[in-house]
Design a protein around this motif. Structure first.
Motif, PDB file in Angstrom:
ATOM      1  N   ASP A 134       0.820  -1.048  -0.025  1.00  0.00           N
ATOM      2  CA  ASP A 134       0.044   0.060   0.102  1.00  0.00           C
ATOM      3  C   ASP A 134       0.938   1.426  -0.083  1.00  0.00           C
ATOM      4  O   ASP A 134       1.316   1.621   1.047  1.00  0.00           O
ATOM      5  N   GLY A 135       1.269   1.874  -1.151  1.00  0.00           N
ATOM      6  CA  GLY A 135       2.107   3.027  -1.365  1.00  0.00           C
ATOM      7  C   GLY A 135       3.637   2.326  -0.874  1.00  0.00           C
ATOM      8  O   GLY A 135       4.250   1.350  -1.216  1.00  0.00           O
ATOM      9  N   SER A 136       4.211   2.922   0.199  1.00  0.00           N
ATOM     10  CA  SER A 136       5.675   2.549   0.592  1.00  0.00           C
ATOM     11  C   SER A 136       5.574   1.500   1.909  1.00  0.00           C
ATOM     12  O   SER A 136       6.198   1.408   2.440  1.00  0.00           O
ATOM     13  N   TRP A 137       4.195   1.370   1.949  1.00  0.00           N
ATOM     14  CA  TRP A 137       3.967   0.273   3.245  1.00  0.00           C
ATOM     15  C   TRP A 137       3.769  -1.201   2.710  1.00  0.00           C
ATOM     16  O   TRP A 137       3.015  -1.333   1.684  1.00  0.00           O
ATOM     17  N   TYR A 138       4.035  -2.092   3.526  1.00  0.00           N
ATOM     18  CA  TYR A 138       3.794  -3.541   3.030  1.00  0.00           C
ATOM     19  C   TYR A 138       3.355  -4.228   4.288  1.00  0.00           C
ATOM     20  O   TYR A 138       3.587  -4.087   5.451  1.00  0.00           O
ATOM     21  N   MET A 139       2.108  -4.984   4.067  1.00  0.00           N
ATOM     22  CA  MET A 139       1.582  -6.035   4.899  1.00  0.00           C
ATOM     23  C   MET A 139       2.584  -7.092   4.991  1.00  0.00           C
ATOM     24  O   MET A 139       3.045  -7.855   4.048  1.00  0.00           O
ATOM     25  N   VAL A 140       3.049  -7.479   6.185  1.00  0.00           N
ATOM     26  CA  VAL A 140       3.953  -8.639   6.467  1.00  0.00           C
ATOM     27  C   VAL A 140       3.539  -9.546   7.480  1.00  0.00           C
ATOM     28  O   VAL A 140       2.832  -9.077   8.222  1.00  0.00           O
ATOM     29  N   GLN A 141       4.010 -10.820   7.296  1.00  0.00           N
ATOM     30  CA  GLN A 141       4.015 -11.710   8.511  1.00  0.00           C
ATOM     31  C   GLN A 141       5.311 -12.230   8.873  1.00  0.00           C
ATOM     32  O   GLN A 141       6.118 -12.473   8.384  1.00  0.00           O
ATOM     33  N   THR A 142       5.403 -11.831  10.337  1.00  0.00           N
ATOM     34  CA  THR A 142       6.717 -11.964  11.139  1.00  0.00           C
ATOM     35  C   THR A 142       6.953 -13.550  11.314  1.00  0.00           C
ATOM     36  O   THR A 142       5.789 -14.502  11.097  1.00  0.00           O
ATOM     37  N   PRO A 143       8.007 -14.227  11.463  1.00  0.00           N
ATOM     38  CA  PRO A 143       8.230 -15.599  11.955  1.00  0.00           C
ATOM     39  C   PRO A 143       7.315 -16.220  12.901  1.00  0.00           C
ATOM     40  O   PRO A 143       7.007 -17.452  12.791  1.00  0.00           O
ATOM     41  N   ASP A 144       6.667 -15.309  13.861  1.00  0.00           N
ATOM     42  CA  ASP A 144       5.673 -15.743  14.985  1.00  0.00           C
ATOM     43  C   ASP A 144       4.486 -15.804  14.188  1.00  0.00           C
ATOM     44  O   ASP A 144       3.355 -15.901  15.130  1.00  0.00           O
ATOM     45  N   GLN A 145       4.357 -15.446  12.764  1.00  0.00           N
ATOM     46  CA  GLN A 145       3.009 -15.440  12.319  1.00  0.00           C
ATOM     47  C   GLN A 145       2.204 -14.037  12.417  1.00  0.00           C
ATOM     48  O   GLN A 145       1.082 -14.075  11.985  1.00  0.00           O
ATOM     49  N   TYR A 146       2.570 -12.978  12.996  1.00  0.00           N
ATOM     50  CA  TYR A 146       1.932 -11.872  13.407  1.00  0.00           C
ATOM     51  C   TYR A 146       2.008 -10.981  12.305  1.00  0.00           C
ATOM     52  O   TYR A 146       2.928 -11.077  11.532  1.00  0.00           O
ATOM     53  N   ILE A 147       0.669 -10.528  12.030  1.00  0.00           N
ATOM     54  CA  ILE A 147       0.338 -10.075  10.725  1.00  0.00           C
ATOM     55  C   ILE A 147       0.307  -8.532  10.834  1.00  0.00           C
ATOM     56  O   ILE A 147      -0.751  -8.004  11.534  1.00  0.00           O
ATOM     57  N   SER A 148       1.045  -7.643  10.263  1.00  0.00           N
ATOM     58  CA  SER A 148       0.768  -6.053  10.406  1.00  0.00           C
ATOM     59  C   SER A 148       1.818  -5.231   9.439  1.00  0.00           C
ATOM     60  O   SER A 148       2.214  -6.189   8.223  1.00  0.00           O
ATOM     61  N   TRP A 149       1.817  -4.028   9.479  1.00  0.00           N
ATOM     62  CA  TRP A 149       2.380  -3.151   8.383  1.00  0.00           C
ATOM     63  C   TRP A 149       3.730  -2.699   8.561  1.00  0.00           C
ATOM     64  O   TRP A 149       4.266  -2.135   9.769  1.00  0.00           O
ATOM     65  N   VAL A 150       4.712  -2.612   7.645  1.00  0.00           N
ATOM     66  CA  VAL A 150       5.815  -2.173   7.815  1.00  0.00           C
ATOM     67  C   VAL A 150       6.440  -1.068   6.842  1.00  0.00           C
ATOM     68  O   VAL A 150       5.955  -1.297   5.501  1.00  0.00           O
ATOM     69  N   ASP A 151       7.169   0.032   7.123  1.00  0.00           N
ATOM     70  CA  ASP A 151       7.595   0.881   6.189  1.00  0.00           C
ATOM     71  C   ASP A 151       8.671   0.191   5.298  1.00  0.00           C
ATOM     72  O   ASP A 151       9.515  -0.228   5.773  1.00  0.00           O
ATOM     73  N   GLN A 152       8.527   0.342   4.022  1.00  0.00           N
ATOM     74  CA  GLN A 152       9.627  -0.338   3.245  1.00  0.00           C
ATOM     75  C   GLN A 152      11.045   0.491   3.426  1.00  0.00           C
ATOM     76  O   GLN A 152      12.137  -0.502   3.287  1.00  0.00           O
ATOM     77  N   ALA A 153      11.043   1.479   4.230  1.00  0.00           N
ATOM     78  CA  ALA A 153      12.468   2.079   4.484  1.00  0.00           C
ATOM     79  C   ALA A 153      13.327   1.042   5.316  1.00  0.00           C
ATOM     80  O   ALA A 153      14.404   1.097   5.337  1.00  0.00           O
ATOM     81  N   GLY A 154      12.694   0.287   6.025  1.00  0.00           N
ATOM     82  CA  GLY A 154      13.121  -0.624   7.101  1.00  0.00           C
ATOM     83  C   GLY A 154      13.344  -2.065   6.515  1.00  0.00           C
ATOM     84  O   GLY A 154      13.677  -3.107   7.232  1.00  0.00           O
ATOM     85  N   ILE A 155      12.785  -2.378   5.458  1.00  0.00           N
ATOM     86  CA  ILE A 155      13.209  -3.666   4.629  1.00  0.00           C
ATOM     87  C   ILE A 155      13.910  -3.871   3.465  1.00  0.00           C
ATOM     88  O   ILE A 155      13.616  -2.929   2.819  1.00  0.00           O
TER      89      ILE A 155
END
Length: 389
Positions: A134-155
């Motif tokens: 969504d723009g510069s943000w991405y919905m991601v799933q962490t290794p513990d399966q948690y789903i939320s959003w991260v700014d592309q600048a950090g990945i």
């Protein structure tokens, strides 16, 4: 006189059609709910956002097997519909469905904006599954399966092949609570800060320094005594009494941060999660999830039954008209004491004679669970989900 035709037959047909549509809507939406309750009961770790309206199956999900089963069931029942469901990961990602955290601690939020609630954090080198953008943000799933959003600048976005290539490079783990990557051994300019548990690629060693590469390709130098080879770090991880207490006490005074799971700030469950991560285990993100793991060892405040590393849960007991609410967690360290994050990381006691006596937590105590050395579906070793060779 002209014969007036009755409108009743047409109205009756329309009424029957409306009933059929209404029945289809009810049937399908009930099926959707049935699948949700079994496939995605916890929306924090699974997406099943579907609805059925105007002969259209809409929404999005990452539970693709369950979606196929639902569609097969609808077809078997002869229900006509348009399939408008977005399958995740989204095809618009063009294969870049993986990512690795490139900063010391990535803030992962409940919505794609910096003003949104902090949901969790992920350390440098943590692999993520990317579901959509969504723009510069991405919905991601962490290794513990948690789903939320991260700014592309950090990945760093990657394909499956890119991630596999990254895994193949030799890894080092940063071990002190905090530190830095420097552009040179003179320590004049910083490339990045670091926190305990960050994972980097080790390139070359030069005396007391190691040249490292961050997941996004940046390079710099870290003092060799602050790093451990991945294999050595993994083999030395153990949830022993001494390790758990030492790790927990090293974080005394760290400020409370809602959504925090790092030395920069922790909430209550983020603190227990960090203790176990730094000793080689990945446990679920939230207290209300952690309470579902392991073996129950106490509900009656019989502290003699507890062992170091047991997790104590607090909240509101269930009543006839209200479900139990789990709102806090801490770790038992013996001698009637537990360590937890409330305001800051602190030690509390259930001994009325202790200066750390915590009547507030005593009054909302629910029960204690043991996850150390227990088989539990939601507890994994770090090596199972972060797999550099």
């Amino acid at each position: 006189m002209k014969k007036i035709r009755s409108a009743w037959p047409a109205l009756f047909v329309f009424y029957l059609a409306s009933c059929a549509i209404s029945n289809d809507n009810q049937t399908v939406n009930q099926l959707i709910e049935n699948y949700r309750s079994t496939t995605a009961p916890d929306k924090r770790v699974a997406l099943w956002d579907l609805s059925f309206e105007n002969d259209s199956l809409k929404g999005e999900t990452d539970r693709l097997t369950a979606l196929d089963e639902l569609i097969s069931e609808l077809n078997e029942q002869g229900i006509q519909f348009t399939d408008a469901v977005k399958r995740l990961p989204d095809s618009e990602l063009e294969g870049k469905t993986k990512a690795v955290v490139t900063i010391s601690v990535a803030n992962i939020r409940s919505q794609p904006k910096h003003s949104a609630e902090l949901a969790t954090q992920a350390l440098m080198g943590t692999p993520l599954t990317v579901l959509k953008g969504d723009g510069s943000w991405y919905m991601v799933q962490t290794p513990d399966q948690y789903i939320s959003w991260v700014d592309q600048a950090g990945i760093q976005l990657m394909t499956e092949a890119d991630l596999e290539n990254w895994y193949q490079t030799p890894k080092v783990v940063f071990t002190p609570l905090t530190g830095h990557v420097w552009t040179g051994k003179d320590q004049k300019e910083m490339v990045s800060d670091l926190v305990a548990g960050d994972i980097l690629t080790g390139l070359t060693s030069d005396g007391n320094w190691v040249k490292v590469q961050l997941p996004d390709g940046r390079e710099g130098w870290v003092e060799s005594e602050q790093l451990m080879q991945w294999e050595e770090w993994i083999s030395s991880r153990e949830t022993s009494v001494d390790n758990l207490i030492s790790t927990a006490k090293s974080m005394l005074g760290v400020p409370y941060l809602w959504g925090g799971t790092s030395i920069k700030g922790v909430d209550c469950s983020g603190f227990t999660k960090t203790i176990f991560y730094l000793n080689g285990q990945v446990i679920p993100r939230d207290a209300s999830q952690q309470i579902n793991e392991g073996e129950e060892v106490d509900t009656e405040k019989n502290w003699e039954n507890l062992q170091v590393g047991d997790l104590l849960f607090f909240g509101e007991k269930a009543t006839d008209d209200r479900k139990e609410r789990v709102v806090h967690v801490g770790m038992w360290i013996g001698n009637n004491e537990f360590i937890h994050s409330r305001g800051r990381v602190r030690i509390s006691s259930f001994d009325p004679a202790s200066p750390n006596y915590d009547e507030y937590e005593l009054n909302r105590y629910l029960r204690t669970k043991r996850i150390v050395n227990q088989k539990s579906d939601g507890v994994l070793s770090v090596s199972e989900i972060i797999q550099p060779n």
